[in-house]
Design an enzyme around this catalytic site. Structure first.
Site, PDB file in Angstrom:
ATOM      1  N   ASP A  13       3.913   6.295   4.033  1.00  0.00           N
ATOM      2  CA  ASP A  13       2.149   5.871   5.029  1.00  0.00           C
ATOM      3  C   ASP A  13       2.231   6.792   5.880  1.00  0.00           C
ATOM      4  O   ASP A  13       0.785   6.406   6.279  1.00  0.00           O
ATOM      5  CB  ASP A  13       2.340   5.049   5.226  1.00  0.00           C
ATOM      6  CG  ASP A  13       2.629   3.683   4.157  1.00  0.00           C
ATOM      7  OD1 ASP A  13       2.482   3.732   2.766  1.00  0.00           O
ATOM      8  OD2 ASP A  13       1.838   2.406   3.705  1.00  0.00           O
ATOM      9  N   LYS A 111       1.004   2.525  -3.473  1.00  0.00           N
ATOM     10  CA  LYS A 111       1.392   0.633  -3.962  1.00  0.00           C
ATOM     11  C   LYS A 111       0.319  -0.047  -2.885  1.00  0.00           C
ATOM     12  O   LYS A 111      -0.800   0.502  -2.460  1.00  0.00           O
ATOM     13  CB  LYS A 111       2.847   1.009  -2.647  1.00  0.00           C
ATOM     14  CG  LYS A 111       2.729   0.788  -1.113  1.00  0.00           C
ATOM     15  CD  LYS A 111       4.203   1.267  -0.319  1.00  0.00           C
ATOM     16  CE  LYS A 111       3.623   1.039   1.062  1.00  0.00           C
ATOM     17  NZ  LYS A 111       2.595   0.563   1.601  1.00  0.00           N
ATOM     18  N   CYS A 156       4.803  -1.935   6.877  1.00  0.00           N
ATOM     19  CA  CYS A 156       5.379  -0.854   5.789  1.00  0.00           C
ATOM     20  C   CYS A 156       7.272  -0.288   5.915  1.00  0.00           C
ATOM     21  O   CYS A 156       7.406  -0.571   5.220  1.00  0.00           O
ATOM     22  CB  CYS A 156       4.288  -0.044   4.917  1.00  0.00           C
ATOM     23  SG  CYS A 156       2.907  -0.707   4.793  1.00  0.00           S
TER      24      CYS A 156
HETATM   25  C1  VGL Z   1       0.300  -0.987   6.022  1.00  0.00           C
HETATM   26  C2  VGL Z   1      -1.112  -2.800   6.871  1.00  0.00           C
HETATM   27  C3  VGL Z   1      -1.888  -2.501   5.557  1.00  0.00           C
HETATM   28  C4  VGL Z   1       1.471   0.202   6.677  1.00  0.00           C
HETATM   29  C5  VGL Z   1      -0.280  -0.214   4.549  1.00  0.00           C
HETATM   30  O1  VGL Z   1       1.407   1.200   6.176  1.00  0.00           O
HETATM   31  O2  VGL Z   1       1.699  -0.266   7.233  1.00  0.00           O
HETATM   32  N1  VGL Z   1      -0.072  -1.786   6.656  1.00  0.00           N
HETATM   33  N2  VGL Z   1      -1.423  -1.626   4.867  1.00  0.00           N
END
Ligand code: VGL
Ligand code: ZN
Length: 206
Positions: A13, A111, A156
């Site tokens: 991410d 995701k 994540c």
């Molecule tokens: C994430 C919160 C919501 C992350 C993704 O990538 O850690 N955290 N969506």
């Protein structure tokens, strides 16, 4: 640490919304970009994940009248932290950081694309049982050891590393390539749980 042919770098991410100026900015989040770019050059296999939510996703506080970001609600699959709207499919916020070198990625796993369920882990949605397909992909390709870096350490990256161990992969988190959200002690809790699960923690590859 020596990189082997059956190693994979799993980059979690590294998207605009998790970097300074983004909708769910992680402090210093963009600092991981040069670290991860040089890591990626050293691996024979690179996989990216991309948080990829439809508008009005159920993890957004804005989808729950009366709720505020960083609060918690109970969903059919368990407790869910509520977030500001972030990583909406097709937006600039959901795009990878412009300096992230993505060319060597062999797979991009998206995701959180189902409206009614979130997915922190690269392996399972937040019910902890609906697979993304990544485990099968890695096994079929003979990749056995997973190195993780990216955003955020305590969400994540943490869920992905814990699931990787649960699935039987050797798992290493590269701390210099991660930054955390750190919500109510979540970072300490994540490191404690990862250690208990047998996740190896290294500062960098050296
Ligand atoms: C994430 C919160 C919501 C992350 C993704 O990538 O850690 N955290 N969506
Ligand atoms: Zn998300």
């Amino acid at each position: 640490m020596q990189v082997r042919d059956d190693d994979v770098l799993l980059i979690i991410d590294v998207q605009n919304d998790f970097c300074p100026g983004g909708a769910l900015a992680v402090a210093d989040g963009d600092a991981v970009v040069p670290v991860i770019n040089s890591l990626a050059d050293r691996f024979g296999h690179v996989v990216l994940t991309q948080d990829w939510h439809p508008p009005a996703h159920s993890s957004f506080a804005s989808s729950h009248p009366g709720s505020a970001p960083f609060g918690t609600i109970t969903m059919p699959y368990g407790q869910q932290t509520l977030w500001p709207d972030h990583c909406v499919q097709g937006t600039q916020g959901a795009a990878f950081h412009p300096q992230l070198k993505t060319d060597r990625a062999e797979l991009v796993i998206r995701k959180g694309f189902r409206g009614e369920i979130d997915s922190y882990s690269a392996f399972y949605e937040n019910d902890r049982r609906t697979p993304t397909g990544l485990a099968g992909y890695l096994r079929e390709r003979g990749l056995k050891r997973i190195f993780l870096a990216g955003l955020a350490t305590d969400f994540c990256v943490f869920y992905s590393a814990a699931d990787a161990r649960r699935l039987g992969f050797d798992t290493v988190v590269i701390e210099a390539g991660c930054r955390a959200i750190d919500l109510a002690g979540s970072l300490d809790a994540a490191w404690t749980e990862m250690a208990a699960a047998g996740v190896q923690r290294v500062d960098n590859l050296g």
